[in-house]
Enzyme design. Structure first.
Site, PDB file in Angstrom:
ATOM      1  N   ARG A  13      35.575  26.976  25.089  1.00 23.96           N
ATOM      2  CA  ARG A  13      37.000  26.826  25.402  1.00 23.96           C
ATOM      3  C   ARG A  13      37.277  25.339  25.634  1.00 23.96           C
ATOM      4  O   ARG A  13      36.822  24.758  26.620  1.00 23.96           O
ATOM      5  CB  ARG A  13      37.373  27.614  26.652  1.00 23.96           C
ATOM      6  CG  ARG A  13      37.100  29.100  26.569  1.00 23.96           C
ATOM      7  CD  ARG A  13      37.692  29.794  27.775  1.00 23.96           C
ATOM      8  NE  ARG A  13      37.334  31.208  27.819  1.00 23.96           N
ATOM      9  CZ  ARG A  13      37.885  32.097  28.645  1.00 23.96           C
ATOM     10  NH1 ARG A  13      38.823  31.702  29.494  1.00 23.96           N
ATOM     11  NH2 ARG A  13      37.498  33.358  28.640  1.00 23.96           N
TER      12      ARG A  13
ATOM     13  N   LYS B  50      36.165  42.545  48.656  1.00 22.38           N
ATOM     14  CA  LYS B  50      37.011  42.330  47.477  1.00 22.38           C
ATOM     15  C   LYS B  50      38.375  42.982  47.653  1.00 22.38           C
ATOM     16  O   LYS B  50      38.478  44.111  48.136  1.00 22.38           O
ATOM     17  CB  LYS B  50      36.352  42.921  46.226  1.00 22.38           C
ATOM     18  CG  LYS B  50      35.146  42.159  45.724  1.00 22.38           C
ATOM     19  CD  LYS B  50      34.677  42.735  44.394  1.00 22.38           C
ATOM     20  CE  LYS B  50      33.557  41.916  43.785  1.00 22.38           C
ATOM     21  NZ  LYS B  50      33.145  42.460  42.468  1.00 22.38           N
TER      22      LYS B  50
ATOM     23  N   ARG C 252      43.284  44.574  27.849  1.00 20.86           N
ATOM     24  CA  ARG C 252      43.986  43.673  26.919  1.00 20.86           C
ATOM     25  C   ARG C 252      42.962  43.053  25.983  1.00 20.86           C
ATOM     26  O   ARG C 252      41.765  43.270  26.124  1.00 20.86           O
ATOM     27  CB  ARG C 252      44.687  42.571  27.707  1.00 20.86           C
ATOM     28  CG  ARG C 252      43.727  41.866  28.674  1.00 20.86           C
ATOM     29  CD  ARG C 252      44.308  40.639  29.296  1.00 20.86           C
ATOM     30  NE  ARG C 252      43.535  40.136  30.409  1.00 20.86           N
ATOM     31  CZ  ARG C 252      42.413  39.432  30.321  1.00 20.86           C
ATOM     32  NH1 ARG C 252      41.902  39.154  29.127  1.00 20.86           N
ATOM     33  NH2 ARG C 252      41.777  39.000  31.402  1.00 20.86           N
TER      34      ARG C 252
ATOM     35  N   GLU D 220      31.140  45.565  48.657  1.00 21.89           N
ATOM     36  CA  GLU D 220      30.217  45.727  47.534  1.00 21.89           C
ATOM     37  C   GLU D 220      29.021  44.799  47.732  1.00 21.89           C
ATOM     38  O   GLU D 220      29.156  43.690  48.265  1.00 21.89           O
ATOM     39  CB  GLU D 220      30.942  45.373  46.236  1.00 21.89           C
ATOM     40  CG  GLU D 220      30.251  45.805  44.972  1.00 21.89           C
ATOM     41  CD  GLU D 220      31.157  45.603  43.770  1.00 21.89           C
ATOM     42  OE1 GLU D 220      31.687  46.599  43.255  1.00 21.89           O
ATOM     43  OE2 GLU D 220      31.348  44.440  43.356  1.00 21.89           O
TER      44      GLU D 220
ATOM     45  N   VAL E 185      40.147  36.487  25.806  1.00 21.03           N
ATOM     46  CA  VAL E 185      40.097  35.143  25.241  1.00 21.03           C
ATOM     47  C   VAL E 185      38.910  35.020  24.279  1.00 21.03           C
ATOM     48  O   VAL E 185      39.007  34.425  23.209  1.00 21.03           O
ATOM     49  CB  VAL E 185      39.982  34.080  26.357  1.00 21.03           C
ATOM     50  CG1 VAL E 185      39.878  32.681  25.758  1.00 21.03           C
ATOM     51  CG2 VAL E 185      41.154  34.163  27.311  1.00 21.03           C
TER      52      VAL E 185
ATOM     53  N   GLU F 283      33.522  44.879  32.105  1.00 18.75           N
ATOM     54  CA  GLU F 283      32.735  43.744  32.568  1.00 18.75           C
ATOM     55  C   GLU F 283      31.679  44.179  33.585  1.00 18.75           C
ATOM     56  O   GLU F 283      31.927  45.056  34.417  1.00 18.75           O
ATOM     57  CB  GLU F 283      33.650  42.680  33.176  1.00 18.75           C
ATOM     58  CG  GLU F 283      34.708  42.178  32.188  1.00 18.75           C
ATOM     59  CD  GLU F 283      35.345  40.875  32.628  1.00 18.75           C
ATOM     60  OE1 GLU F 283      35.161  40.478  33.799  1.00 18.75           O
ATOM     61  OE2 GLU F 283      36.021  40.252  31.788  1.00 18.75           O
TER      62      GLU F 283
END
Length: 450
Positions: free
Chosen positions: A337, A157, A291, A199, A294, A273
């Site tokens: 969505r 990653k 932040r 990971e 959505v 998360e």
């Protein structure tokens, strides 16, 4: 008089305007030339044209945003999500201009924006993490030995990655070194930071997350969400609370997320998360988003807490209005969505004018939209038209209510993803919580009627 500059567009801009108006805060929204006729521009008390349609010349133009906020007499800037919302440099510039930044401190954005540093911060806070390297993988490190200790398959990653980007999978040792070099080159080119880390890979993992709030003194969670139904790492359907999660796991991710916020001295709304391994009944940290998300409406529906209002209270007054004892969870909520994309043409964007638009109504049904009938869907930005949110007493009723609401939507002028949502919600795998974050890609007939 308080006046808020909204550095965003579409449904999130309209959403922020609604709460700001309820709080007696004036609003000015920054728009591009292409968005002069947008719902956000007409809903706000005023608007400022930041530049031409391409986002780098308008919504991502930091100097233009700050100049417009000052010119219109605003005292604060809300970045919404996307665009500049997790840009620490922009957060610093806003503060240096004498404006209030509606979000966490730039230092917290920096810390959580670097995935390997965020992983280490999470580990220190007692947040469960996947087995992997401690911090970035040094060029001189014995990657082969580290990988053997972690075990295959694993993931390389990018430290600065996010949104599903900067990730490469390694299934066997012979692929490792070449994959690391490719990942470093890609990360340097895309993110300007070539550091990577290793990971453990969790197959068939679910994506769960915890909503947190902090004001620098008090820190709370507002429960969890499941965002496992994804297409190409982009969330399609979200629900709250996360279904079929063991009580011990739910308690662990909620409490450790609050502790992570506490250790960061976090101010504002944020989301921690996790990957959840249903075979091992274990959750592990992925990242923290600094932040509003959505999918925040489903948390609002099950808690009754207006997250944008809390963001503004923290920014303007320094304190949120709720404590952990105030938070109670009621029922189940699902969010779809709805994008202007053509499911029959590989989900290509479907720009155009909305010649007819009818949204569903009824108890428990909420629409967060950035368009109305007659709006033009441009090809320049994210194709989301709206979010359909349905709240019901339990999950089965929420699924049924969402399907009814989807049937009631009428859209003409563009293609939409509504048929996909109907199919996914009707699948027995969704009802049985047997789906995972790669489900759509791994089941060839998934988007066909069951």
């Amino acid at each position: 008089m308080r006046k808020l500059f909204i550095a965003n567009r579409g449904e999130i801009a309209v959403r922020i305007i609604r709460t700001a108006r309820e709080m007696g805060i004036g609003t000015v929204v920054g728009i591009s030339e292409a968005d002069r006729g947008s719902l956000a521009a007409s809903a706000a008390d005023g608007f400022a044209v930041l530049g031409p349609a391409p986002a780098p010349a308008s919504y991502l133009n930091q100097e233009a945003v700050i100049a417009a906020a000052l010119e219109h007499g605003c005292d604060a800037v809300h970045p919404g999500y996307g665009f500049l919302s997790e840009n620490a440099t922009f957060a610093r510039k806003v503060a240096e201009a004498g404006l209030i930044w509606v979000g966490p401190a730039a230092e917290a954005i920096d810390m959580m924006g670097n995935k390997s540093l965020a992983r280490e911060s999470a580990r220190r806070a007692g947040v469960p993490v996947l087995k992997g390297t401690d911090g970035p993988l040094a060029p001189e490190a014995d990657a082969l030995a580290l990988a053997r200790e972690i075990g295959y398959p694993l993931v390389v990653k990018a430290s600065a990655g996010g949104g599903g980007r900067g990730i490469r999978f390694v299934h066997e040792e012979s692929e490792l070194l070449s994959t690391i070099e490719m990942a470093r080159g890609e990360a340097g080119a895309v993110f300007g930071d070539s550091t990577v880390y290793l990971e453990r890979f969790v197959d068939h993992a679910r994506h769960v997350e915890v909503q947190i709030l902090g004001d620098g003194v008090n820190f709370i969670h507002l429960g969890d969400r499941d965002c496992s139904m994804q297409r190409r790492s982009q969330k399609v359907i979200e629900e709250a609370p996360a279904p079929d999660l063991p009580d011990a796991v739910r308690r662990e991710i909620r409490e450790s997320s609050v502790e992570l916020a506490r250790q960061c001295g976090y101010r504002g709304a944020g989301t921690v998360e996790f990957l959840y391994d249903p075979d091992r009944h274990e959750a592990a940290f992925i990242e923290m988003n600094t932040r509003i998300q959505v999918e925040h409406p489903i948390t609002e529906q099950i808690t009754g807490v207006d997250l944008v209002r809390e963001q503004l209270l923290i920014a303007y007054e320094g304190a949120m209005s709720v404590s952990q004892e105030d938070v109670a969870f009621t029922g189940h909520a699902i969010e779809c969505r709805i994008n202007a994309e053509d499911p029959d043409n590989n989900f290509f964007p479907s720009p155009g004018r909305l010649t007819r638009l009818v949204w569903p109504e009824g108890e428990g049904v909420r629409i967060d939209s950035g368009v109305d009938e007659g709006s033009v869907v441009t090809p320049y930005y994210d194709s989301m038209l709206a979010k359909l949110i349905v709240h019901a007493p339990d999950r089965a009723a929420a699924i049924e209510g969402t399907l009814r609401a989807l049937e009631a939507i009428e859209v003409e002028g563009v293609k939409t993803t509504i048929p996909m949502h109907r199919m996914l919600l009707s699948r027995p795998e969704f009802a049985d919580v047997a789906h995972h974050s790669k489900f759509i890609e791994t089941v060839p007939d998934l988007l066909e009627a069951p």
